[in-house]
Enzyme design. Sequence first.
Site, PDB file in Angstrom:
ATOM      1  CB  SER A  41      -0.957   0.005   1.185  1.00 61.57           C
ATOM      2  OG  SER A  41      -0.254  -0.161   2.400  1.00 61.57           O
ATOM      3  CG  ASP A 244      -3.577   4.628   8.369  1.00 59.34           C
ATOM      4  OD1 ASP A 244      -2.467   5.140   8.623  1.00 59.34           O
ATOM      5  OD2 ASP A 244      -3.889   4.239   7.233  1.00 59.34           O
ATOM      6  CG  HIS A 247      -1.418   3.518   4.743  1.00 56.79           C
ATOM      7  ND1 HIS A 247      -2.633   3.127   5.279  1.00 56.79           N
ATOM      8  CD2 HIS A 247      -0.950   2.444   4.043  1.00 56.79           C
ATOM      9  CE1 HIS A 247      -2.894   1.882   4.893  1.00 56.79           C
ATOM     10  NE2 HIS A 247      -1.884   1.452   4.153  1.00 56.79           N
TER      11      HIS A 247
END
Length: 303
Positions: A41, A244, A247
Site C-alpha cells: 500500500s 491510521d 500509511h
Amino acid sequence: MTKIFFFFFIIIIIIFLQSPPQIQSQTIPRNISIFILAGQSNMAGRGGVYNDTATNTTVWDGVIPQECRSNPSILRLTAKLKWEIAKEPLHVDIDVNKTNGIGPGMSFADRLFYRFGHVGLVPCSIGGTKLSQWQKGEFLYEETVRRAKAAVASSGGGSYRGILWYQGESDTVDMVDASVYKKRLVKYFTDLRSDLDQPNLPIIQVALATGAGPYLDAVRKAQLKTDLKNVYCVDAMGLPLEPDGLHLTTSSQVRLGQMIAQSFADNIPNSAQPLYMPLLITSFCCSLYIIFLEILAPTLPFL
C-alpha cells in the site's frame, strides 16, 4: 532597439530549448527510461486517503502537490499496457480493490526526468500483500514480469533503469514471515532480475516506517542489509504517518520519492547524462549572446 530585439529573440530560444520534449499522440520515446514500482500500500500510495465518516468509506482528498503534477516527460503504463502521461494516483487501475492516493513514484520521477529525457513508470503494487505472494510463480510476481516486459516492448527501445520496492508491513504480523523475510527478499530480487535479463538492475527498496504487527524490527533488519550488489535501502522511519498509523502522509510520500531519487543518483551516477541536453544548448546560446553583445556589437555601425 536592435539590441533589445536580439535580446528577446535569444530569450525565446532559451525558453524553447529548456522546455521538456512534448509527447505526440500515440508516439512513445524510444529511449524512455523504465522504472518498476512494486510492493504494497505505501508504494501504491495512500497519501491523502482518509475515512469519510458520513459514508463510512475511504476517499482520496484529491490534493496533488507540485512535485506530483503531470509532466509530458513522465509516462505511466496503464493496466491495459498502454502508455499515457502519468498522473496521480499512479495505481488507480492497478490496486483496484483499495482507494489510492499519493505515492512516492511521481516525486521520484520529478527529480530524475531531466537526466533521462523521458521516464516511464510501471505501477505493480497491491495493498495488504505479503512477500510470499511476490515469489516467483505467484500471480503478483508473474504479473510484474509481464508488465515490465510489455513496457519495454511497447516503447520500441526503452530500457529498464531500476526497481522501486516498498513492502513488508504485512510480514510484521507473523513470526515465521518475519524470520524468513530476508531469504524471500533475496530470492525475489534475484528471480526478478533474472527474468528481466538484468542481473545487476539497480533496486532501491524502502525500509519500513511502521508495521501491522509486532515483528517490525525483524523485517527492517532484513531490509537494511540484503547483501546483494546494486540493492540500496532508503529508510522511511520517522516520516509522518496518516491517522491510521500505518500509511505515509502526502508530504511524507513526496519526501520519500525525493529520497529514493537521491539514492538512485548517488549510487548509480553513470546511469544517465548529468545534464539534459537542452540545458547544454542553452548555455551555449547564452555564451554566444554575451560574445555578440560585448565584443562584436560595438564594432557594428548599424547597432
